[in-house]
Design a protein around this motif. Sequence first.
Motif, short mmCIF file in Angstrom:
data_model
loop_
_atom_site.label_atom_id
_atom_site.label_comp_id
_atom_site.label_asym_id
_atom_site.label_seq_id
_atom_site.Cartn_x
_atom_site.Cartn_y
_atom_site.Cartn_z
N PRO A 125 0.81 -1.22 0.00
CA PRO A 125 0.00 0.00 0.00
C PRO A 125 0.84 1.27 0.00
CG PRO A 125 -0.86 -1.55 1.62
CD PRO A 125 0.38 -2.16 1.05
N VAL A 126 1.97 1.26 0.72
CA VAL A 126 2.80 2.46 0.77
C VAL A 126 3.34 2.78 -0.62
CG1 VAL A 126 4.99 3.40 1.61
CG2 VAL A 126 3.40 2.34 3.21
N ALA A 127 3.84 1.75 -1.33
CA ALA A 127 4.38 1.99 -2.67
C ALA A 127 3.29 2.53 -3.59
CB ALA A 127 4.98 0.69 -3.22
N THR A 128 2.10 1.95 -3.51
CA THR A 128 1.01 2.42 -4.37
C THR A 128 0.65 3.86 -4.05
OG1 THR A 128 0.17 0.17 -4.17
CG2 THR A 128 -1.28 1.77 -5.23
N LEU A 129 0.58 4.18 -2.76
CA LEU A 129 0.19 5.54 -2.37
C LEU A 129 1.25 6.55 -2.77
CD1 LEU A 129 -1.49 5.06 1.10
CD2 LEU A 129 -2.56 5.75 -1.03
N LYS A 130 2.51 6.14 -2.73
CA LYS A 130 3.56 7.07 -3.14
C LYS A 130 3.35 7.44 -4.60
CE LYS A 130 7.16 6.48 0.10
NZ LYS A 130 8.47 6.94 0.35
N GLU A 131 3.01 6.44 -5.38
CA GLU A 131 2.83 6.70 -6.80
C GLU A 131 1.55 7.49 -7.08
OE1 GLU A 131 3.42 3.36 -9.33
OE2 GLU A 131 2.06 4.23 -10.81
N LEU A 132 0.46 7.14 -6.36
CA LEU A 132 -0.83 7.77 -6.64
C LEU A 132 -0.97 9.14 -6.02
CD1 LEU A 132 -3.33 4.80 -6.14
CD2 LEU A 132 -2.55 5.80 -8.28
N VAL A 133 -0.30 9.36 -4.88
CA VAL A 133 -0.54 10.59 -4.13
C VAL A 133 0.69 11.49 -4.12
CG1 VAL A 133 -1.21 11.53 -1.88
CG2 VAL A 133 -2.21 9.40 -2.67
N GLU A 134 1.82 10.92 -3.69
CA GLU A 134 2.98 11.77 -3.50
C GLU A 134 3.52 12.32 -4.80
OE1 GLU A 134 5.29 10.01 0.11
OE2 GLU A 134 6.72 10.89 -1.29
N ARG A 135 3.58 11.46 -5.81
CA ARG A 135 4.22 11.89 -7.05
C ARG A 135 3.44 13.01 -7.76
NH1 ARG A 135 5.63 7.70 -11.54
NH2 ARG A 135 6.50 6.45 -9.86
N PRO A 136 2.12 12.86 -7.95
CA PRO A 136 1.39 13.96 -8.60
C PRO A 136 1.44 15.26 -7.81
CG PRO A 136 -0.07 12.08 -8.21
CD PRO A 136 1.28 11.69 -7.73
N LEU A 137 1.51 15.15 -6.46
CA LEU A 137 1.54 16.38 -5.66
C LEU A 137 2.91 17.04 -5.75
CD1 LEU A 137 -0.42 15.23 -2.48
CD2 LEU A 137 -1.18 16.83 -4.22
N TRP A 177 2.33 18.53 -18.46
CA TRP A 177 3.09 18.45 -19.71
C TRP A 177 2.63 17.25 -20.52
CZ3 TRP A 177 6.63 14.67 -21.37
CH2 TRP A 177 7.35 15.01 -22.52
N LEU A 178 2.39 16.14 -19.82
CA LEU A 178 1.93 14.93 -20.51
C LEU A 178 0.47 15.05 -20.96
CD1 LEU A 178 3.32 12.04 -18.30
CD2 LEU A 178 3.62 12.22 -20.77
N GLY A 179 -0.23 15.95 -20.32
CA GLY A 179 -1.66 16.10 -20.64
C GLY A 179 -2.53 15.05 -19.96
N VAL A 180 -2.02 14.45 -18.88
CA VAL A 180 -2.85 13.44 -18.18
C VAL A 180 -3.39 14.02 -16.87
CG1 VAL A 180 -1.69 11.41 -19.10
CG2 VAL A 180 -0.86 12.45 -17.00
N ALA A 181 -4.55 13.55 -16.49
CA ALA A 181 -5.12 13.98 -15.22
C ALA A 181 -4.56 13.09 -14.12
CB ALA A 181 -6.63 13.86 -15.26
N PRO A 182 -4.04 13.70 -13.06
CA PRO A 182 -3.58 12.86 -11.94
C PRO A 182 -4.77 12.16 -11.29
CG PRO A 182 -3.43 15.20 -11.39
CD PRO A 182 -3.89 15.13 -12.80
N PRO A 183 -4.51 11.08 -10.54
CA PRO A 183 -5.62 10.40 -9.88
C PRO A 183 -6.36 11.40 -8.98
CG PRO A 183 -3.56 9.25 -9.48
CD PRO A 183 -3.22 10.50 -10.19
N ARG A 184 -7.63 11.18 -8.81
CA ARG A 184 -8.41 12.13 -8.03
C ARG A 184 -8.78 11.54 -6.68
NH1 ARG A 184 -13.12 14.19 -11.59
NH2 ARG A 184 -11.51 14.75 -13.08
N GLY A 185 -9.37 10.35 -6.71
CA GLY A 185 -9.82 9.75 -5.47
C GLY A 185 -9.15 8.41 -5.22
N VAL A 186 -8.63 8.23 -4.03
CA VAL A 186 -7.99 6.96 -3.67
C VAL A 186 -8.68 6.42 -2.42
CG1 VAL A 186 -5.83 5.84 -3.02
CG2 VAL A 186 -5.79 7.83 -4.55
#
Length: 237
Positions: free
Chosen positions: A21-33, A41-50
Amino acid sequence: PFQPTEPRPVCLADLGGLEGPVATLKELVERPLAHPEVYAWLGVAPPRGVLLHGPPGCGKTALGHAIAREAGVPFFYAAGSEFEEMFVGGGGRRIRDLFNSAKKQSPCIIFIDELDAIGKSRSGSMGVVGGNDEREQTLNQLLTEMDGFTAQDKPVIVLAATNQPEVLDAALLRPGRFDRQVLVDRPDLSGRKTILEIYAKKVKLAEGVDLDNVAQATSGFAGADLANLVNEAALLA
Ligand code: ATP
């Protein structure tokens, strides 16, 4: 208006057996923030709800606070039950306040604990005399707010926790809302050993205590049970 709060003083090192879970949250939450410009730049929407889900006492709430602390962005905390005893329309307004305040301080994290208190399936309340209009209004407002932010360069990530994902309204789980789900489950043998070590450090431990043995004997224990076990043992001693 809603004010950001300080996350609880718990860091990722205080939690054991949650590497996945920590690895997943780092990718889903920490990185986009931390790097919103890359997503823009990539034109992608970061995850919204986890959505963090799993049995009680396995560390969902603690993990939410720890990730927020690590991300170092403003943290807006609300528990689902806070919205329950509101006068009519109050819950919806509070949700709107929460999201408006958060949007002004983005990038930031909103954490809604006990999401099931507001997110129960609407069809589930049918047939109940009197219904539960207030909860439904709160839920509808939450659904609207989850749709409302799209800015890639100013992400607001909504973390939520529940131990009853099956009762949540399907509309909450559709893409664009809580479409990322992270299971925070009971620890396995090595997870239990790590958690026992974390808590054993906080008490006076007799020489010769074999935590491997204790970990083997506690299959099915959640993190909170193990924390309690160490404390109870110390009390007995
Ligand atoms: P609930 O669904 O009942 O709200 P939860 O999954 O949110 O439970 P927490 O409130 O985060 O559980 O956990 C309760 C306490 O148990 C934490 O404050 C922490 O002290 C301890 N704990 C739980 N899991 C772990 C873990 N993996 N490592 C260390 N401590 C843990």
